[in-house]
Design a protein around this motif. Sequence first.
Motif, PDB file in Angstrom:
ATOM      1  N   ALA A 244     -46.294  24.406  -9.312  1.00 33.02           N
ATOM      2  CA  ALA A 244     -46.402  23.105  -9.977  1.00 33.02           C
ATOM      3  C   ALA A 244     -45.082  22.641 -10.595  1.00 33.02           C
ATOM      4  CB  ALA A 244     -47.499  23.145 -11.053  1.00 33.02           C
ATOM      5  N   GLY A 245     -44.045  23.427 -10.465  1.00 33.96           N
ATOM      6  CA  GLY A 245     -42.732  23.011 -10.947  1.00 33.96           C
ATOM      7  C   GLY A 245     -42.611  22.906 -12.441  1.00 33.96           C
ATOM      8  N   VAL A 262     -42.254  27.156  -4.723  1.00 29.64           N
ATOM      9  CA  VAL A 262     -42.662  26.407  -3.537  1.00 29.64           C
ATOM     10  C   VAL A 262     -42.023  25.020  -3.599  1.00 29.64           C
ATOM     11  CG1 VAL A 262     -44.598  25.482  -2.219  1.00 29.64           C
ATOM     12  CG2 VAL A 262     -44.827  27.679  -3.420  1.00 29.64           C
ATOM     13  N   VAL A 263     -41.305  24.668  -2.540  1.00 28.73           N
ATOM     14  CA  VAL A 263     -40.609  23.381  -2.480  1.00 28.73           C
ATOM     15  C   VAL A 263     -40.935  22.703  -1.154  1.00 28.73           C
ATOM     16  CG1 VAL A 263     -38.351  22.244  -2.466  1.00 28.73           C
ATOM     17  CG2 VAL A 263     -38.728  24.251  -3.930  1.00 28.73           C
ATOM     18  N   PRO A 264     -41.297  21.396  -1.159  1.00 30.13           N
ATOM     19  CA  PRO A 264     -41.492  20.550  -2.345  1.00 30.13           C
ATOM     20  C   PRO A 264     -42.717  20.971  -3.149  1.00 30.13           C
ATOM     21  CG  PRO A 264     -42.180  19.399  -0.358  1.00 30.13           C
ATOM     22  CD  PRO A 264     -41.537  20.661   0.102  1.00 30.13           C
ATOM     23  N   THR A 265     -42.709  20.652  -4.400  1.00 31.43           N
ATOM     24  CA  THR A 265     -43.795  21.068  -5.289  1.00 31.43           C
ATOM     25  C   THR A 265     -45.111  20.432  -4.862  1.00 31.43           C
ATOM     26  OG1 THR A 265     -42.211  21.212  -7.106  1.00 31.43           O
ATOM     27  CG2 THR A 265     -44.544  21.163  -7.680  1.00 31.43           C
ATOM     28  N   SER A 269     -50.597  20.402 -11.554  1.00 27.48           N
ATOM     29  CA  SER A 269     -51.166  21.225 -12.639  1.00 27.48           C
ATOM     30  C   SER A 269     -51.913  22.410 -12.061  1.00 27.48           C
ATOM     31  CB  SER A 269     -52.104  20.397 -13.529  1.00 27.48           C
ATOM     32  OG  SER A 269     -53.237  19.967 -12.797  1.00 27.48           O
ATOM     33  N   ILE A 270     -52.040  23.453 -12.888  1.00 31.33           N
ATOM     34  CA  ILE A 270     -52.720  24.689 -12.515  1.00 31.33           C
ATOM     35  C   ILE A 270     -53.682  25.071 -13.647  1.00 31.33           C
ATOM     36  CG2 ILE A 270     -52.425  27.172 -12.136  1.00 31.33           C
ATOM     37  CD1 ILE A 270     -51.544  25.553  -9.772  1.00 31.33           C
ATOM     38  N   LYS A 271     -54.901  25.440 -13.258  1.00 33.83           N
ATOM     39  CA  LYS A 271     -55.879  25.881 -14.237  1.00 33.83           C
ATOM     40  C   LYS A 271     -56.485  27.207 -13.790  1.00 33.83           C
ATOM     41  CE  LYS A 271     -60.320  24.636 -16.345  1.00 33.83           C
ATOM     42  NZ  LYS A 271     -61.432  23.642 -16.378  1.00 33.83           N
ATOM     43  N   ASP A 301     -57.409  26.663  -9.978  1.00 38.04           N
ATOM     44  CA  ASP A 301     -57.630  25.347  -9.382  1.00 38.04           C
ATOM     45  C   ASP A 301     -56.305  24.599  -9.472  1.00 38.04           C
ATOM     46  OD1 ASP A 301     -60.249  25.666  -8.676  1.00 38.04           O
ATOM     47  OD2 ASP A 301     -61.076  24.717 -10.483  1.00 38.04           O
ATOM     48  N   ALA A 302     -55.779  24.212  -8.313  1.00 34.58           N
ATOM     49  CA  ALA A 302     -54.497  23.507  -8.257  1.00 34.58           C
ATOM     50  C   ALA A 302     -54.754  22.039  -7.944  1.00 34.58           C
ATOM     51  CB  ALA A 302     -53.604  24.130  -7.192  1.00 34.58           C
ATOM     52  N   THR A 303     -54.233  21.155  -8.748  1.00 38.24           N
ATOM     53  CA  THR A 303     -54.462  19.712  -8.602  1.00 38.24           C
ATOM     54  C   THR A 303     -53.184  19.036  -8.115  1.00 38.24           C
ATOM     55  OG1 THR A 303     -56.068  19.779 -10.403  1.00 38.24           O
ATOM     56  CG2 THR A 303     -55.218  17.614  -9.756  1.00 38.24           C
TER      57      THR A 303
END
Length: 369
Positions: A244-245, A262-265, A269-271, A301-303
């Motif tokens: 998520a950068g 990881v690029v590009p991001t 957000s990460i939960k 959970d990655a948004t």
Amino acid sequence: MKRSRRKAQPEQQDWPEDAVADTGEKADTDQGDTGAEQSTGWKTSTAGLAGVTRLARAGTWVLIASGPLIGVMALLGSSAPAQSAAKAAPAVKAGASTGAAGFAQLFVGAYLESGEGTEKNLAPYYSGSVSLTHPTGTRSALRTQAMDAREVSPGYWSVTIAVNVAAKSKKGGYTDAGVQYFRVAVQSTGADGSSAYTAVSLPAQVAAPAALKPGDLGYPTSRGTGSSDPASDTAASFLKAYVAGQGELDRYTSPGVRLSPVVPTPYTSIKLTSVQDNSEDDAGTKVPGDGVRRRLLVSVDATDADGNTFPLTYALGLTARAGRWEVSSLDDAPATAAASTPSNAPHSPAPSAPAASSTPGSSAAPSGS
């Protein structure tokens, strides 16, 4: 007469160098001799002969002295392996199953998309007679994946292909017909590092490979969302920086660990949704001494920027240092429990997407083998 005897004397000597010395004496005494005597060339020829003979004699002594050395060299030469022209290294031939599987994938794709009037599209794969009665384009192969390739006999392969099939409806549109499986018999023949392939028959549609239940993983303790666990906090912060950068990875990794974000991001957000580890139940409330390790299985959970949420799971190795946890490894796969193996689950539903090729059952034989 006296002069004649002096001339003949060198010819009676055993060694040429004596004649050379004698010739030198005559050069001093006979300079006034007649031109007839000088025209004979006797003095010059004798000196030249003496020099040649002297060199030959020296060469003979050199050969005698070097005889033992030459013998040793000859002995070594005879015992050493004979030198020959350098041979090119043999070409590394790719696994035959790879070629047979790739050929079968192409054949199944062409078979599904062919129809009446396009039987010739199968000629590169199958030389037998084919008569199709359904319209071309009735079915389409969205994706193909080799699930199994077995060599029945040398150069003869049985290959099972999974295909995500799209079927054309009566209204003209396409619907997802799910993942279907086809078995192809392929013969191969290779020479000089190259291979040729042919199908011995048309594909046979078969049942899906048996599904497997995975073995137990090596994370017996559940931490929930890990809100009170310092190790879980470190894992969450690390993943936020990783995908998520948010922040720098170096803040959360052990010294010497080199990981790139990881690029590009891909996410904003990460939960955390679940944290499991291999430690005891009471190990999550405090950080132990330096060097203690833990393994975590972290689900999040990655948004993304559009608000779409995707579940992800990461296997991490953590090491304690200076009163905090640091990520020491991003593991290739979750750890499994000792002596844990997958088990058969014959009643499990077949996979519904080509991604099933990466499941533990991807190497299993199709049912009915």
